[in-house]
Design a protein around this motif. Structure first.
Motif, PDB file in Angstrom:
ATOM      1  N   SER A  16      -7.163   4.459  -6.420  1.00  0.00           N
ATOM      2  CA  SER A  16      -5.871   3.967  -6.006  1.00  0.00           C
ATOM      3  C   SER A  16      -5.374   4.724  -4.784  1.00  0.00           C
ATOM      4  O   SER A  16      -5.634   5.911  -4.629  1.00  0.00           O
ATOM      5  N   VAL A  17      -4.657   4.004  -3.926  1.00  0.00           N
ATOM      6  CA  VAL A  17      -4.020   4.596  -2.761  1.00  0.00           C
ATOM      7  C   VAL A  17      -2.528   4.326  -2.874  1.00  0.00           C
ATOM      8  O   VAL A  17      -2.103   3.172  -2.933  1.00  0.00           O
ATOM      9  N   PHE A  18      -1.738   5.374  -2.914  1.00  0.00           N
ATOM     10  CA  PHE A  18      -0.285   5.217  -2.944  1.00  0.00           C
ATOM     11  C   PHE A  18       0.251   5.566  -1.565  1.00  0.00           C
ATOM     12  O   PHE A  18       0.001   6.662  -1.055  1.00  0.00           O
ATOM     13  N   ASN A  19       0.959   4.639  -0.953  1.00  0.00           N
ATOM     14  CA  ASN A  19       1.557   4.913   0.352  1.00  0.00           C
ATOM     15  C   ASN A  19       2.906   5.580   0.145  1.00  0.00           C
ATOM     16  O   ASN A  19       3.756   5.065  -0.571  1.00  0.00           O
ATOM     17  N   VAL A  20       3.088   6.720   0.783  1.00  0.00           N
ATOM     18  CA  VAL A  20       4.318   7.486   0.612  1.00  0.00           C
ATOM     19  C   VAL A  20       5.208   7.244   1.829  1.00  0.00           C
ATOM     20  O   VAL A  20       4.732   7.246   2.963  1.00  0.00           O
ATOM     21  N   ASN A  21       6.471   6.979   1.594  1.00  0.00           N
ATOM     22  CA  ASN A  21       7.421   6.901   2.701  1.00  0.00           C
ATOM     23  C   ASN A  21       8.690   7.634   2.287  1.00  0.00           C
ATOM     24  O   ASN A  21       8.740   8.245   1.215  1.00  0.00           O
ATOM     25  N   GLU A  22       9.708   7.571   3.128  1.00  0.00           N
ATOM     26  CA  GLU A  22      10.884   8.408   2.866  1.00  0.00           C
ATOM     27  C   GLU A  22      11.696   7.904   1.678  1.00  0.00           C
ATOM     28  O   GLU A  22      12.550   8.615   1.176  1.00  0.00           O
ATOM     29  N   SER A  23      11.436   6.702   1.186  1.00  0.00           N
ATOM     30  CA  SER A  23      12.264   6.190   0.096  1.00  0.00           C
ATOM     31  C   SER A  23      11.642   6.360  -1.289  1.00  0.00           C
ATOM     32  O   SER A  23      12.266   5.998  -2.280  1.00  0.00           O
ATOM     33  N   VAL A  24      10.416   6.883  -1.376  1.00  0.00           N
ATOM     34  CA  VAL A  24       9.878   7.186  -2.712  1.00  0.00           C
ATOM     35  C   VAL A  24       9.455   8.645  -2.783  1.00  0.00           C
ATOM     36  O   VAL A  24       9.075   9.249  -1.782  1.00  0.00           O
ATOM     37  N   GLU A  25       9.531   9.193  -3.986  1.00  0.00           N
ATOM     38  CA  GLU A  25       9.039  10.542  -4.226  1.00  0.00           C
ATOM     39  C   GLU A  25       7.512  10.514  -4.189  1.00  0.00           C
ATOM     40  O   GLU A  25       6.909   9.567  -4.697  1.00  0.00           O
ATOM     41  N   PRO A  26       6.871  11.538  -3.632  1.00  0.00           N
ATOM     42  CA  PRO A  26       5.397  11.560  -3.663  1.00  0.00           C
ATOM     43  C   PRO A  26       4.885  11.965  -5.042  1.00  0.00           C
ATOM     44  O   PRO A  26       4.290  13.014  -5.224  1.00  0.00           O
ATOM     45  N   SER A  27       5.178  11.130  -6.020  1.00  0.00           N
ATOM     46  CA  SER A  27       4.783  11.430  -7.394  1.00  0.00           C
ATOM     47  C   SER A  27       4.568  10.106  -8.124  1.00  0.00           C
ATOM     48  O   SER A  27       5.485   9.296  -8.216  1.00  0.00           O
ATOM     49  N   ARG A  43      -5.387  -0.191   7.646  1.00  0.00           N
ATOM     50  CA  ARG A  43      -5.094   0.660   6.497  1.00  0.00           C
ATOM     51  C   ARG A  43      -3.597   0.685   6.221  1.00  0.00           C
ATOM     52  O   ARG A  43      -3.035   1.668   5.799  1.00  0.00           O
ATOM     53  N   TYR A  44      -2.913  -0.397   6.519  1.00  0.00           N
ATOM     54  CA  TYR A  44      -1.488  -0.440   6.240  1.00  0.00           C
ATOM     55  C   TYR A  44      -1.181  -1.374   5.097  1.00  0.00           C
ATOM     56  O   TYR A  44      -2.042  -2.089   4.620  1.00  0.00           O
ATOM     57  N   ALA A  45       0.040  -1.356   4.657  1.00  0.00           N
ATOM     58  CA  ALA A  45       0.466  -2.114   3.498  1.00  0.00           C
ATOM     59  C   ALA A  45      -0.006  -3.559   3.585  1.00  0.00           C
ATOM     60  O   ALA A  45       0.040  -4.177   4.647  1.00  0.00           O
ATOM     61  N   LEU A  46      -0.487  -4.083   2.490  1.00  0.00           N
ATOM     62  CA  LEU A  46      -0.958  -5.452   2.339  1.00  0.00           C
ATOM     63  C   LEU A  46      -2.265  -5.736   3.070  1.00  0.00           C
ATOM     64  O   LEU A  46      -2.793  -6.818   2.985  1.00  0.00           O
ATOM     65  N   ALA A  47      -2.820  -4.754   3.769  1.00  0.00           N
ATOM     66  CA  ALA A  47      -4.150  -4.910   4.334  1.00  0.00           C
ATOM     67  C   ALA A  47      -5.073  -4.103   3.430  1.00  0.00           C
ATOM     68  O   ALA A  47      -5.125  -2.889   3.527  1.00  0.00           O
ATOM     69  N   PHE A  48      -5.761  -4.761   2.538  1.00  0.00           N
ATOM     70  CA  PHE A  48      -6.569  -4.064   1.547  1.00  0.00           C
ATOM     71  C   PHE A  48      -7.757  -3.413   2.235  1.00  0.00           C
ATOM     72  O   PHE A  48      -8.504  -4.064   2.954  1.00  0.00           O
ATOM     73  N   ASN A  49      -7.923  -2.121   2.012  1.00  0.00           N
ATOM     74  CA  ASN A  49      -8.964  -1.369   2.698  1.00  0.00           C
ATOM     75  C   ASN A  49     -10.266  -1.419   1.897  1.00  0.00           C
ATOM     76  O   ASN A  49     -10.571  -0.533   1.111  1.00  0.00           O
ATOM     77  N   GLN A  50     -11.037  -2.493   2.111  1.00  0.00           N
ATOM     78  CA  GLN A  50     -12.255  -2.690   1.329  1.00  0.00           C
ATOM     79  C   GLN A  50     -13.244  -1.552   1.544  1.00  0.00           C
ATOM     80  O   GLN A  50     -13.898  -1.101   0.617  1.00  0.00           O
ATOM     81  N   GLY A  51     -13.331  -1.071   2.766  1.00  0.00           N
ATOM     82  CA  GLY A  51     -14.290  -0.011   3.081  1.00  0.00           C
ATOM     83  C   GLY A  51     -14.061   1.226   2.242  1.00  0.00           C
ATOM     84  O   GLY A  51     -15.000   1.810   1.703  1.00  0.00           O
ATOM     85  N   ALA A  52     -12.809   1.624   2.111  1.00  0.00           N
ATOM     86  CA  ALA A  52     -12.499   2.828   1.349  1.00  0.00           C
ATOM     87  C   ALA A  52     -12.794   2.609  -0.128  1.00  0.00           C
ATOM     88  O   ALA A  52     -13.312   3.500  -0.803  1.00  0.00           O
ATOM     89  N   LYS A  93      14.909  -4.379   0.004  1.00  0.00           N
ATOM     90  CA  LYS A  93      14.316  -3.538   1.053  1.00  0.00           C
ATOM     91  C   LYS A  93      13.036  -2.900   0.509  1.00  0.00           C
ATOM     92  O   LYS A  93      13.057  -2.253  -0.536  1.00  0.00           O
ATOM     93  N   PRO A  94      11.894  -3.100   1.192  1.00  0.00           N
ATOM     94  CA  PRO A  94      10.649  -2.551   0.662  1.00  0.00           C
ATOM     95  C   PRO A  94      10.691  -1.024   0.576  1.00  0.00           C
ATOM     96  O   PRO A  94      11.081  -0.363   1.539  1.00  0.00           O
ATOM     97  N   VAL A  95      10.307  -0.478  -0.574  1.00  0.00           N
ATOM     98  CA  VAL A  95      10.355   0.968  -0.734  1.00  0.00           C
ATOM     99  C   VAL A  95       9.008   1.559  -1.128  1.00  0.00           C
ATOM    100  O   VAL A  95       8.770   2.737  -0.922  1.00  0.00           O
ATOM    101  N   PHE A  96       8.134   0.765  -1.675  1.00  0.00           N
ATOM    102  CA  PHE A  96       6.917   1.346  -2.235  1.00  0.00           C
ATOM    103  C   PHE A  96       5.764   0.378  -2.062  1.00  0.00           C
ATOM    104  O   PHE A  96       5.940  -0.835  -2.161  1.00  0.00           O
ATOM    105  N   SER A  97       4.593   0.897  -1.771  1.00  0.00           N
ATOM    106  CA  SER A  97       3.409   0.057  -1.788  1.00  0.00           C
ATOM    107  C   SER A  97       2.216   0.898  -2.184  1.00  0.00           C
ATOM    108  O   SER A  97       2.175   2.101  -1.932  1.00  0.00           O
ATOM    109  N   CYS A  98       1.254   0.276  -2.839  1.00  0.00           N
ATOM    110  CA  CYS A  98       0.008   0.969  -3.123  1.00  0.00           C
ATOM    111  C   CYS A  98      -1.123  -0.039  -3.163  1.00  0.00           C
ATOM    112  O   CYS A  98      -0.903  -1.244  -3.237  1.00  0.00           O
ATOM    113  N   GLU A  99      -2.343   0.487  -3.028  1.00  0.00           N
ATOM    114  CA  GLU A  99      -3.546  -0.328  -3.094  1.00  0.00           C
ATOM    115  C   GLU A  99      -4.369   0.143  -4.270  1.00  0.00           C
ATOM    116  O   GLU A  99      -4.501   1.338  -4.492  1.00  0.00           O
TER     117      GLU A  99
END
Lengths: 152, 103
Positions: A101-112, A26-35, B54-60
């Motif tokens: 859609s699944v948006f992965n949130v990390n410290e460098s993007v706003e959760p929006s 369930r991490y970036a670039l691993a498409f979660n087909q099940g979900a 530098k990677p900052v964002f990803s979504c599926e």
């Protein structure tokens, strides 16, 4: 010779085992087909690794139109003010596969985030925030779809 | 190769709002063609973005995202002149990367 039914049953069992062990990718670039194959909101949230049932929260916001004139293009925006959000999900309850859609949130993007969605019919739309401790919080809104209508 | 994306990145304070319009069919796998056969799903699965490499964002994405998808997100710590690059990959393995400068 395996029948199709047996094959399906086996793959469901294997998917269940994988989800149980937490090895489900369930991490970036691993498409979660099940979900993305999930037919209900609870299944989709579970397949993404959240523990327990989602709880309604005012810290998650979903911006959606009350009435969508064209179900093929429904503008949706979601945001969260919760700390330690890991993922933001967008789900449409009555679509054939609920997860949009699944948006992965990390410290460098706003959760929006904002995007546009297809909706088959009028339905509740859910925005779900999964925090780092595996809890799921959601906000929902009903969107009426008037395909081919004059938009009321 | 698909058509180029249209990317707009606007800085405000220490953040930049990035808006992307991609050109993609986003076939859902639910529709049937004239002979009654299901049109196979063809949609973007992953979108990633990086700021100055530098990677900052990803979504599926599933097939329920609209045709020619729109995406908006906000990158922290971006200023005018920074390079934003956005990459998508679809379920047929096709991929495209485009770059824009934060203004």
């Amino acid at each position: 010779m395996q029948t199709r039914r047996q094959t399906l049953k086996h793959s469901a069992v294997v998917a269940g085992l994988l989800a149980g062990t937490g090895l489900f990718p369930r991490y970036a670039l691993a498409f979660n087909q099940g979900a993305f194959d999930a037919k209900s909101i609870a299944d989709a949230v579970k397949a993404l690794g959240a523990a327990g049932a989602p709880a309604q929260s005012s810290a998650v916001t979903l911006t959606a139109p009350d009435i969508a004139e064209n179900g093929a293009v429904v503008p949706l925006a979601l945001a969260s003010t919760l700390p330690n959000v890991k993922q933001l999900l967008l789900l449409v309850e009555k679509n054939p596969n609920v997860l949009v859609s699944v948006f992965n949130v990390n410290e460098s993007v706003e959760p929006s985030f904002a995007t546009r969605t297809k909706m088959g019919q009028s339905s509740d739309v859910y925005a779900v925030a999964i925090t780092a401790d595996g809890k799921a919080h959601y906000a929902k809104k009903e969107v009426k779809v008037t395909l081919g209508g004059c938009g009321g | 190769m698909a058509d180029p994306m249209r990317i707009r990145a606007q800085a405000s304070g220490d953040k930049a709002t990035v808006r992307v319009l991609m050109s993609h069919e986003m076939e859902s796998g639910q529709r049937k063609d004239a002979s009654g056969k299901i049109v196979p799903a063809w949609h973007i699965q992953n979108v990633t973005a990086s700021l100055n490499g530098k990677p900052v964002f990803s979504c599926e994405w599933g097939p329920a995202v609209s045709k020619n998808p729109f995406l908006q997100f906000t990158v922290k710590g971006a200023k005018a002149g920074d390079k934003i690059s956005v990459t998508w990959k679809d379920n047929k393995g096709d991929t495209r990367t485009d770059e824009a400068t934060v203004s």
